[in-house]
Design a protein around this motif. Structure first.
Motif, PDB file in Angstrom:
ATOM      1  N   HIS A 111      23.888  17.457 -21.896  1.00  0.00           N
ATOM      2  CA  HIS A 111      23.911  17.510 -23.711  1.00  0.00           C
ATOM      3  C   HIS A 111      23.032  16.233 -24.105  1.00  0.00           C
ATOM      4  O   HIS A 111      21.942  16.147 -24.747  1.00  0.00           O
ATOM      5  N   GLU A 112      22.929  15.022 -23.417  1.00  0.00           N
ATOM      6  CA  GLU A 112      22.282  13.982 -24.151  1.00  0.00           C
ATOM      7  C   GLU A 112      20.816  14.033 -23.147  1.00  0.00           C
ATOM      8  O   GLU A 112      19.693  13.438 -24.144  1.00  0.00           O
ATOM      9  N   LEU A 113      20.790  14.291 -22.614  1.00  0.00           N
ATOM     10  CA  LEU A 113      19.013  14.719 -22.082  1.00  0.00           C
ATOM     11  C   LEU A 113      18.369  15.102 -22.475  1.00  0.00           C
ATOM     12  O   LEU A 113      17.294  14.916 -22.815  1.00  0.00           O
ATOM     13  N   HIS A 114      19.553  16.682 -23.147  1.00  0.00           N
ATOM     14  CA  HIS A 114      18.610  17.504 -24.064  1.00  0.00           C
ATOM     15  C   HIS A 114      17.954  16.461 -24.996  1.00  0.00           C
ATOM     16  O   HIS A 114      17.306  17.698 -25.889  1.00  0.00           O
ATOM     17  N   ARG A 115      19.405  15.956 -26.028  1.00  0.00           N
ATOM     18  CA  ARG A 115      18.893  15.799 -27.027  1.00  0.00           C
ATOM     19  C   ARG A 115      17.930  14.593 -27.245  1.00  0.00           C
ATOM     20  O   ARG A 115      16.655  14.742 -27.762  1.00  0.00           O
ATOM     21  N   THR A 116      17.713  13.915 -25.766  1.00  0.00           N
ATOM     22  CA  THR A 116      16.886  12.686 -25.295  1.00  0.00           C
ATOM     23  C   THR A 116      15.035  13.654 -25.379  1.00  0.00           C
ATOM     24  O   THR A 116      14.482  13.004 -26.053  1.00  0.00           O
TER      25      THR A 116
END
Length: 365
Positions: A111-116
């Motif tokens: 989720h963090e990588l997707h948001r970034t």
């Protein structure tokens, strides 16, 4: 639809990381992978990607080194660093120098990588749109300037023809003008021609490169005053030049500045003045030249002093013809050459301008 998706290049020497990334994000993004910085460079030659993700700890070339190498060649893609260990100094240095947009710790959180990635793509789009707007504005500005310059020159030719016809009519004894219409026409044509010349000055000041050359202020002021003496032969011009040092400056812009200020000093004299005068003083020092232009004309209202350098501003305390652009051009020309200007005026008594211009002779030595 595929071409509208976010294109990502992911570089990592561990193949299972590449496979895991592709499995997690292949439905959301258009993904390309490489197992080394060299392979990544080869892919970038044929693919325009929006985001580049690279692992920091790779053999031969680290992620930070790879981003540093491609930054100038490919500045558009947003760069994200993946790191499995804490190498704080390298990461901070890379962020500060603009080599990377952000970094993600391994193993990554999906989720963090997707948001970034999505935030990075928003930045990519914003930069692209800004770049396109800048190019569009530069094109529009260039076209407008060329249009103004071309139109101004094209307008002067028929105006000069009108003045020529007026002069011929005065030589023809069969033409009578008891109402003075010819004089009115001539006055209007001269006023319009003066405004057109101001536009040309503005164009040239905004477009021409600054060029420095040696200036003899005594000769320059003589040329300027000779231009305006015939406009009011009763004015006493007093010129004082103190130039013990060589001075290097932009002759065109300094001439524009002097011509506009001297023109105003002549134009705004009192109609009934007994002894109109214009005092011109120049003092050249190793690092600067100070120029003073003083008249005993009608002066400027104190509430107008803060506005006189604005485009098209005209004081309401006189009925003299003017374009309202001359002092604006003066300020713009001074800005181009790093100069400053101040004004002191007493309404009904006169005005003094003081100009300071850097001596480029000192900078070149």
């Amino acid at each position: 639809m595929k071409n509208s998706r976010i294109r990502i290049l992911y570089i990592d020497d561990e193949v299972h990381n590449l496979n895991a990334f592709r499995a997690s994000f292949r439905r959301s993004y258009e993904i390309y992978t490489a197992t080394s910085a060299l392979e990544g460079r080869q892919l970038l030659k044929g693919i325009d990607v929006h985001i580049i993700i690279a692992d920091q700890k790779m053999p031969v070339t680290t992620g930070v080194e790879f981003f540093h190498d491609i930054k100038n060649v490919l500045p558009e893609p947003i760069r994200i660093l993946l790191t499995g260990y804490t190498d704080v100094e390298d990461i901070i240095d890379a962020i500060n120098k603009g080599h990377i947009y952000s970094y993600i710790k391994k193993p990554w959180d999906e989720h963090e990588l997707h948001r970034t990635i999505n935030n990075a793509y928003e930045i990519y789009n914003a930069r692209k749109q800004l770049k396109e707007k800048i190019v569009e504005l530069e094109k529009t500005n260039d076209e407008l300037n060329r249009f103004i310059y071309s139109t101004s020159h094209d307008l002067r030719s028929p105006l000069m023809s009108v003045l020529g016809i007026i002069n011929l009519s005065r030589l023809d004894n069969t033409v009578t003008d008891p109402m003075g219409y010819m004089d009115m026409i001539e006055s209007c044509v001269v006023k319009l021609d003066g405004f057109i010349q101001k536009i040309i000055e503005y164009y040239r000041n905004s477009r021409l490169d600054v060029e420095y050359e040696k200036i003899d202020f005594a000769l320059l002021l003589k040329d300027c005053t000779d231009t305006f003496k015939h406009q009011n032969t009763s004015i006493d011009f007093h010129v004082d030049v103190d130039q013990p040092f060589d001075f290097k400056g932009d002759t065109f812009r300094i001439s524009v500045i002097l011509n506009n200020l001297i023109s105003n000093a002549v134009k705004y004299q009192k109609p009934d003045a007994q002894s109109p005068k214009v005092n011109l003083g120049v003092k050249v020092e190793p690092h600067k030249a100070t120029i003073r232009i003083e008249d005993n004309g009608i002066g400027i209202l104190s509430e107008h002093l803060n506005n006189i350098f604005k485009m098209f501003f005209r004081s309401k305390n006189n009925n003299k013809p003017g374009s309202g652009i001359g002092l604006y051009i003066v300020k713009e020309a001074l800005t181009k050459i790093g100069g400053t200007i101040s004004v002191d005026s007493q309404y009904g008594e006169g005005t003094q301008f003081e100009i300071t211009i850097p001596n480029r002779n000192e900078f070149d030595s």
